[in-house]
Structures are given as C-alpha cells and as structure tokens.
Design an enzyme around this catalytic site. Structure first.
Site, PDB file in Angstrom:
ATOM      1  N   HIS A  18       3.566 -13.977  22.059  1.00  0.00           N
ATOM      2  CA  HIS A  18       4.849 -13.990  22.772  1.00  0.00           C
ATOM      3  C   HIS A  18       5.513 -12.615  22.699  1.00  0.00           C
ATOM      4  O   HIS A  18       6.055 -12.126  23.696  1.00  0.00           O
ATOM      5  CB  HIS A  18       5.788 -15.055  22.189  1.00  0.00           C
ATOM      6  CG  HIS A  18       5.579 -16.408  22.755  1.00  0.00           C
ATOM      7  ND1 HIS A  18       6.357 -16.925  23.751  1.00  0.00           N
ATOM      8  CD2 HIS A  18       4.664 -17.367  22.453  1.00  0.00           C
ATOM      9  CE1 HIS A  18       5.939 -18.139  24.040  1.00  0.00           C
ATOM     10  NE2 HIS A  18       4.920 -18.439  23.274  1.00  0.00           N
ATOM     11  N   ARG A  22       6.496 -10.104  25.959  1.00  0.00           N
ATOM     12  CA  ARG A  22       7.907  -9.830  26.280  1.00  0.00           C
ATOM     13  C   ARG A  22       8.108  -8.373  26.636  1.00  0.00           C
ATOM     14  O   ARG A  22       7.527  -7.492  25.999  1.00  0.00           O
ATOM     15  CB  ARG A  22       8.793 -10.135  25.065  1.00  0.00           C
ATOM     16  CG  ARG A  22       9.292 -11.534  24.982  1.00  0.00           C
ATOM     17  CD  ARG A  22      10.450 -11.659  24.002  1.00  0.00           C
ATOM     18  NE  ARG A  22      10.181 -11.226  22.649  1.00  0.00           N
ATOM     19  CZ  ARG A  22       9.818 -12.040  21.660  1.00  0.00           C
ATOM     20  NH1 ARG A  22       9.661 -13.315  21.860  1.00  0.00           N
ATOM     21  NH2 ARG A  22       9.614 -11.552  20.457  1.00  0.00           N
TER      22      ARG A  22
END
Length: 139
Positions: A18, A22
């Site tokens: 993640h 991002r």
C-alpha cells in the site's frame, strides 16, 4: 487515515505494498483505534481517505471493546466526518453476504461491522458497493 497494524509478516507486506502504491505527496495519519479523534485532528481543507473501517472495528474487538462501545465510537466518527467541509471517502468491507461464522468472534465482527457500515451510510451523501470491479450506488 490508515487503520491497519503490522502485527505479522503478512500485514507488514500488505502495508508495504500500500505504501509503495500511494503517491509520495500523500500525508498519512495512523489511527488504528481513535478514528474519530484522528478525523477531528485533521485539517478541514484536506481531502481524506479512511482505509479502512474493517481493520478499525477488528482492532477494537481484539482489544476487548464491546460492540455497543464500538457503535458509540462510530457515531462520534460520523459526527466528525459530517462536520468536515471537504470530502471524505471511507473504505470498508461487506462481510455479511457469506455464511454465518461458526464462532462467536466471527459473528461479533460480522454483526458489529455491519451495524457500523449502516451508521456510516446513514451519515453520508453517497455510498457505493464495489464488487468484482463493478460499482453500485446505494440509496
């Protein structure tokens, strides 16, 4: 605003993926338990993504917080979100469409998350269910 915690190797890998996906310009605020407090502390002019309510509810249940208290905290979260003047996206999971779990912990999680999701939906202008890459607006 992120709620997951790196408590084992699998979660460490998941969180790392993640983070890699991002944009580097995003500000990240960790709030595994006090999600309403985190929302109140954020600048009102920032677009906010909360990812995700499912981990937040699981964290609280694993800490021994009662379903009733979690629902009270969800009401505080709804109030904090509704006070914001900039958009907020809240991500959660729908876990009530499958089999009824065969243990109390699983049923408590499923039922509590379902009630929290319903609270959030009542407090929002828009809600969507995403399944297999398809989006359905809920009314």
């Amino acid at each position: 605003v992120v709620t997951g915690e790196a408590l084992d190797d699998e979660m460490k890998d998941r969180i790392r993926r993640h983070q890699d996906e991002r944009p580097s310009t995003w500000l990240v605020h960790e709030a595994p338990r006090d999600l309403a407090g985190a929302m109140r502390a954020l600048a009102d002019d920032h677009f906010v993504v909360v990812d995700c309510v499912s981990f937040w509810v699981a964290n609280l249940i694993m800490d021994g917080v009662s379903a009733e208290h979690i629902e009270q905290q969800a009401e505080a979260l709804c109030a904090a979100i509704m006070r914001r003047t900039t958009d907020t996206v809240v991500v959660s999971n729908e876990v009530g469409l499958g089999l009824v779990p065969d243990n109390e912990l699983g049923r408590t999680f499923r039922d509590t998350l379902g009630r929290v999701n319903a609270q959030l939906c009542r407090a929002t202008d828009e809600a969507y269910l995403v399944v297999a890459g398809r989006t359905l607006r809920l009314t």
